[in-house]
Motif scaffolding. Structure first.
Motif, mmCIF file in Angstrom:
data_model
loop_
_atom_site.group_PDB
_atom_site.id
_atom_site.type_symbol
_atom_site.label_atom_id
_atom_site.label_comp_id
_atom_site.label_asym_id
_atom_site.label_seq_id
_atom_site.Cartn_x
_atom_site.Cartn_y
_atom_site.Cartn_z
ATOM 1 N N ALA A 19 0.850 -1.188 0.000
ATOM 2 C CA ALA A 19 0.000 0.000 0.000
ATOM 3 C C ALA A 19 0.886 1.239 0.000
ATOM 4 O O ALA A 19 1.812 1.324 0.790
ATOM 5 N N TYR B 138 2.358 4.882 0.818
ATOM 6 C CA TYR B 138 2.407 5.542 2.103
ATOM 7 C C TYR B 138 1.423 6.710 2.171
ATOM 8 O O TYR B 138 1.280 7.482 1.231
ATOM 9 N N ALA C 19 2.261 7.170 -5.077
ATOM 10 C CA ALA C 19 3.621 7.434 -4.601
ATOM 11 C C ALA C 19 4.605 6.945 -5.654
ATOM 12 O O ALA C 19 5.178 5.867 -5.550
ATOM 13 N N THR D 20 8.612 3.014 -8.210
ATOM 14 C CA THR D 20 7.349 2.580 -7.628
ATOM 15 C C THR D 20 7.461 2.491 -6.113
ATOM 16 O O THR D 20 8.565 2.370 -5.567
ATOM 17 N N PRO D 21 6.321 2.543 -5.425
ATOM 18 C CA PRO D 21 6.350 2.542 -3.964
ATOM 19 C C PRO D 21 6.711 1.175 -3.391
ATOM 20 O O PRO D 21 6.612 0.163 -4.064
ATOM 21 N N GLY D 22 7.141 1.201 -2.148
ATOM 22 C CA GLY D 22 7.350 -0.041 -1.417
ATOM 23 C C GLY D 22 8.734 -0.624 -1.583
ATOM 24 O O GLY D 22 9.007 -1.713 -1.068
ATOM 25 N N ARG D 23 9.604 0.011 -2.291
ATOM 26 C CA ARG D 23 10.960 -0.519 -2.416
ATOM 27 C C ARG D 23 11.940 0.626 -2.647
ATOM 28 O O ARG D 23 11.559 1.722 -3.040
ATOM 29 N N PRO E 255 5.380 10.713 0.691
ATOM 30 C CA PRO E 255 5.329 9.333 0.208
ATOM 31 C C PRO E 255 6.432 9.020 -0.799
ATOM 32 O O PRO E 255 6.630 7.866 -1.136
ATOM 33 N N ARG F 101 15.499 1.209 4.099
ATOM 34 C CA ARG F 101 14.664 0.002 4.017
ATOM 35 C C ARG F 101 13.343 0.210 4.750
ATOM 36 O O ARG F 101 12.285 -0.144 4.257
ATOM 37 N N ALA G 241 9.580 0.114 3.392
ATOM 38 C CA ALA G 241 8.652 -0.870 3.951
ATOM 39 C C ALA G 241 7.339 -0.212 4.365
ATOM 40 O O ALA G 241 6.293 -0.864 4.409
ATOM 41 N N GLU G 242 7.383 1.100 4.652
ATOM 42 C CA GLU G 242 6.155 1.823 4.994
ATOM 43 C C GLU G 242 5.312 2.131 3.766
ATOM 44 O O GLU G 242 4.249 2.738 3.880
ATOM 45 N N GLY G 243 5.816 1.753 2.596
ATOM 46 C CA GLY G 243 5.052 1.970 1.372
ATOM 47 C C GLY G 243 5.471 3.199 0.602
ATOM 48 O O GLY G 243 4.749 3.663 -0.277
ATOM 49 N N ARG G 244 6.628 3.760 0.944
ATOM 50 C CA ARG G 244 7.101 4.940 0.211
ATOM 51 C C ARG G 244 7.916 4.513 -1.001
ATOM 52 O O ARG G 244 8.512 3.429 -1.012
#
Lengths: 527, 325
Positions: free
Chosen positions: A9, A11, B3, B28-31, B150, B174, B178-181
């Motif tokens: 998801a 942020y 994000a 892309t977000p999350g990584r 984000p 990291r 992991a928070e989705g940014r």
């Protein structure tokens, strides 16, 4: 290893953002300004140096007067009904008039003598002549006090017939000089508080010159004939080396006849008063006036002037340190901008405010407000304190209305603010501190120094103070020019070619133009 | 709002130098996305274009689907560390963050939070002029995190950090991902991104050379090779070659085998009774894989005229190399 997945998801921040307005950018720039101690101190120093230089000048100035052989504290300057300091020195041949009435007289001659610069050193060089604003005519005056209200219709050396009252007011009548073949009839009538001046070439056909109202004029006044001659002004214009001026003795002698007085006045001889005459070192009147009366002809000789007084210290005299204070303001304002470029901080600023035009605008408001405050403190302390110290040291200061003094103080603050904005914009244009400071000093301070330090011819000095940002110094001028008073109206004597607010507007125009250009370039260039 | 960072077809010329030449990629977000390439490859210019500081001659860069210069509360959308040295020396670190906070309508409390987060501690109340490069990096990260965005974009954040700082930075990056940014981190040293980046955008000469997951890149660089240490080298070569593998002798008792998995190699050698002491799957380091790619970028540079419009120089490079193998 945390590689994440495409299903993570995105942020969401819990922070609540407020409205993205100009006010928060202002607050950010204000925080920037106040958190660099050097800038705050330098802005304070701008005010302090202005005050200190003013106090230094005011305490260093001592003036004493002499009354005959005795040195005395200078007497307070007489002030006119409008509150301004006045010259009120003339020879008056008068009677007491109670109630309404009028005086009529014919002036058949105006002659006199003028002292010119010594041709042979130490030998008085006096020639016959009449200065342009020598005046002789008929007058109604409230009392024998210097500065008391009056109205007069008169002939002058070169400015024809005039009607004047209460020192600062002047109305033109018919031009032309007086002579035996071309005499002038003058008449002044009093009806209550209203006085009307007339003139005539033949005593038959009369034309009104003007009507004035002297509020609060008492029932009994003085009415009569007078003569006065201001000094002769010589301005020495020395090429590139500027100018100097000197005022030398001049007196006028006017011949009156066909004198007629209507109204309730005591009979008998005319009274005479050498109003405002001073005593020389020998204890005798210095350049006295006089009257010769024979068979209805009155020959009156007078020295002096009935006019607003100029040439003394003024309320802006202690503001001599303003130019130095402004240099400090320039340095702070330029650095406030160039510090952004010096270390790439501008990129952080533009990240926080990508709408670029707002950045110089916000910086201008902040530095302008800070400089305004510094200028307000500087002038708000220097003017009242400096004039008090001057007066304590015996130096008379030409009084001005509270509103004018306020304009000088607030105008000084506004000049500080506009200078800061202009310097800030130059900083944005040059992006180099030294170049921008030099440019600002050359454009604002240098023309003022050149124009007022008597190093340039008056015309060149006046031109500089019209077209350069230094024109703003006009906002400090408290006493205006008077067309009916001959004076050395040069920047070196504190007289500026533009009106106060017009002068300030020139600097503001430069500031707005430079800031607009800075915004344009900031929008176009890569940061 | 998404994000993401989307960069499409950026071109920018500085005088005679073509700094960006069709730069395109998506973050892309999350990584953590590593943005790597030699100095002068166009990393910083790309980041400045993304942040709206430089205008591209062609192409677009979007943050969360919008050009940066159109964003309201921009620091709430993108946190960027572009130049840790961009500080007023006379201003304290805390006051630097304070004016930034005020520009976004944030309070001094948020400043306190990010100061804690980056471990600046009491140094925040000292003048920034006396900061070490490592402290400036931490302050820069604090500034990037101020708006809690984000999307994060950090240019060479490892520069000047001590070993402890590098470990801290890796952990922070990291956890932010992991928070989705979406986190874009540039570096000219691939080793710094080991164990941190999940995805890589490798650039050279103003365009993308490789846009790949870290695992795929390492696998490609490793090429499925197996190293064998054996006393019976000729027998082993014969046995493996007959099974269809490409075999090369690399020493008196070592072989490199391509085209067979390690398990098949062990099974074959055992079946033929060839003695062996060690069978290792060769695994390239990220550094080595990156050197492979950037060596090519250097080669392209040498043959600039011939390859200027060659598709291989763009994102197809890795696929092309794999096919050729």
């Amino acid at each position: 290893m945390s590689t994440g997945t495409d299903t993570a998801a995105p942020y969401r921040s819990p922070l609540r953002a407020g409205r993205d307005g100009f006010a928060r950018l202002l607050r950010a720039e204000w925080t920037k300004f106040r958190t660099v101690r050097g800038w705050v101190l330098a802005m304070g120093a701008a005010a302090l140096v202005t005050v200190l230089l003013g106090v230094l000048l005011a305490t260093g100035m001592r003036t004493v007067c002499s009354n005959g052989p005795v040195e005395i504290r200078c007497p307070a300057l007489p002030t006119g009904p409008g509150g301004e300091a006045v010259d009120d020195k003339f020879y008056f041949v008068y009677r007491q008039l109670t109630g309404d009435g009028s005086i009529t007289a014919r002036v058949t001659s105006m002659a006199g003598q003028i002292r010119l610069p010594d041709a042979v050193p130490g030998v008085r060089n006096v020639v016959p002549g009449v200065v342009p604003w020598a005046k002789a005519g008929v007058m109604v005056k409230e009392s024998g006090e210097q500065g008391s209200p009056y109205a007069a219709v008169m002939v002058t050396g070169e400015h024809g017939v005039r009607m004047q009252h209460d020192f600062t007011h002047d109305t033109a009548g018919r031009p032309g000089k007086v002579s035996e073949r071309s005499p002038r009839w003058l008449r002044l009538t009093r009806t209550g508080e209203t006085l009307t001046g007339y003139e005539s070439a033949d005593g038959v056909t009369w034309a009104a010159v003007g009507t004035v109202r002297l509020a609060g004029l008492p029932d009994t006044v003085r009415i009569g004939m007078f003569a006065a001659s201001p000094g002769h002004l010589t301005v020495t214009q020395g090429g590139i080396s500027g100018s100097s001026s000197a005022m030398r003795f001049a007196e006028v002698t006017a011949v009156f006849d066909r004198v007629g007085l209507e109204g309730t006045a005591p009979a008998g001889a005319w009274s005479r008063q050498d109003v405002g005459v001073t005593l020389g070192p020998d204890g005798l009147p210095h350049h006295p006036g006089g009257l010769v009366e024979s068979g209805g002809t009155f020959t009156v000789t007078g020295v002096g002037d009935i006019a607003p007084r100029l040439g003394d210290a003024v309320v802006e005299t202690p503001l001599t340190g303003v130019a130095i204070g402004l240099i400090a303001v320039i340095v702070v304002a330029v650095t406030f901008m160039t510090a952004e470029y010096r270390r790439g901080l501008i990129r952080t600023t533009l990240l926080a405010s990508p709408r670029r035009g707002r950045v110089p605008a916000a910086k201008a408001v902040v530095i302008g407000a800070a400089a305004f405050a510094a200028g307000l403190v500087a002038a708000g302390v220097t003017v009242p304190l400096g004039t008090r110290l001057l007066r304590e040291g015996g130096t008379p200061v030409l009084p001005v209305s509270a509103l004018t003094e306020l304009r000088v103080i607030v105008g000084c603050a506004a000049m500080f603010a506009a200078t800061a904005v202009f310097a800030l914009a130059l900083g944005a244009l040059f992006r180099r501190g030294v170049a921008a400071v030099a440019a600002a000093v050359v454009m604002i301070i240098l023309p003022h120094i050149l124009a007022t330090a008597s190093v340039l011819p008056v015309d060149a000095a006046q031109w500089l103070l019209r077209v350069t940002p230094a024109a703003a110094f006009a906002i400090l001028q408290s006493v205006p020019e008077y067309p009916q008073v001959i004076h050395h109206y040069a920047p070196a004597a504190g007289f500026y070619p533009l009106a106060p607010w017009a002068g300030l507007a020139v600097l503001c125009g430069y500031a707005v133009l430079a800031l607009g250009l800075a915004v344009f370039l900031l929008r176009r260039r890569d940061a | 709002m998404e994000a993401t960072i989307e960069v499409a077809g950026l071109r920018k010329r500085f005088g005679r130098v073509l700094a960006l030449d069709g730069m395109s990629f998506t973050v892309t977000p999350g990584r953590v996305t590593g943005f790597v390439g030699p100095n002068g490859a166009g990393k910083s210019t790309t980041m400045r274009v993304i942040a709206g500081l430089d205008a591209p001659d062609e192409g677009s860069a979007l943050v969360g689907g919008r050009p940066y210069r159109s964003l309201r509360n921009p620091l709430g959308h993108l946190g960027a560390l572009l130049d840790a040295g961009a500080l007023q020396p006379g201003r304290t670190g805390r006051d630097h963050l304070l004016w930034l906070a005020h520009s976004q309508g944030l309070t001094a409390r948020r400043v306190g939070e990010v100061v804690e987060l980056v471990g600046l501690g009491s140094a925040a109340r000292r003048r920034a002029g006396g900061y070490s490069l490592g402290m400036r990096q931490r302050l820069g990260v604090a500034a990037a995190l101020l708006g809690d965005p984000p999307v994060l974009m950090l240019d060479e954040p490892f520069n000047g950090l001590d070993p402890e700082g590098i470990v801290w930075m890796r952990g922070l990056l990291r956890s932010l991902a992991a928070e989705g940014r979406a986190v874009l981190v540039s570096s000219h040293l691939m080793g710094e991104l080991q164990d941190t980046a999940g995805h890589l955008v490798v650039v050279g000469r103003g365009r993308v050379v490789a846009d790949t997951a870290v695992e795929d890149l390492i696998a490609a660089a490793s090429g499925g090779r197996v190293e064998v240490r054996t006393a019976g080298r000729p027998e082993a070569m014969a046995a493996l070659a007959s099974a269809g593998a490409t075999v090369a002798a690399t020493g008196r008792d070592t072989l490199v085998v391509s085209g067979l998995a390690a398990e098949r190699v062990v099974a074959l050698l055992t079946a033929e009774a060839v003695p062996f002491s060690e069978v290792t799957t060769y695994r390239a380091t990220l550094e080595a894989a990156y050197m492979d790619l950037t060596r090519d970028a250097v080669e392209f540079r040498a043959e600039a005229g011939a390859f200027a419009d060659d598709a291989r120089a763009s994102t197809g490079a890795v696929a092309g190399r794999e096919a050729a193998r």
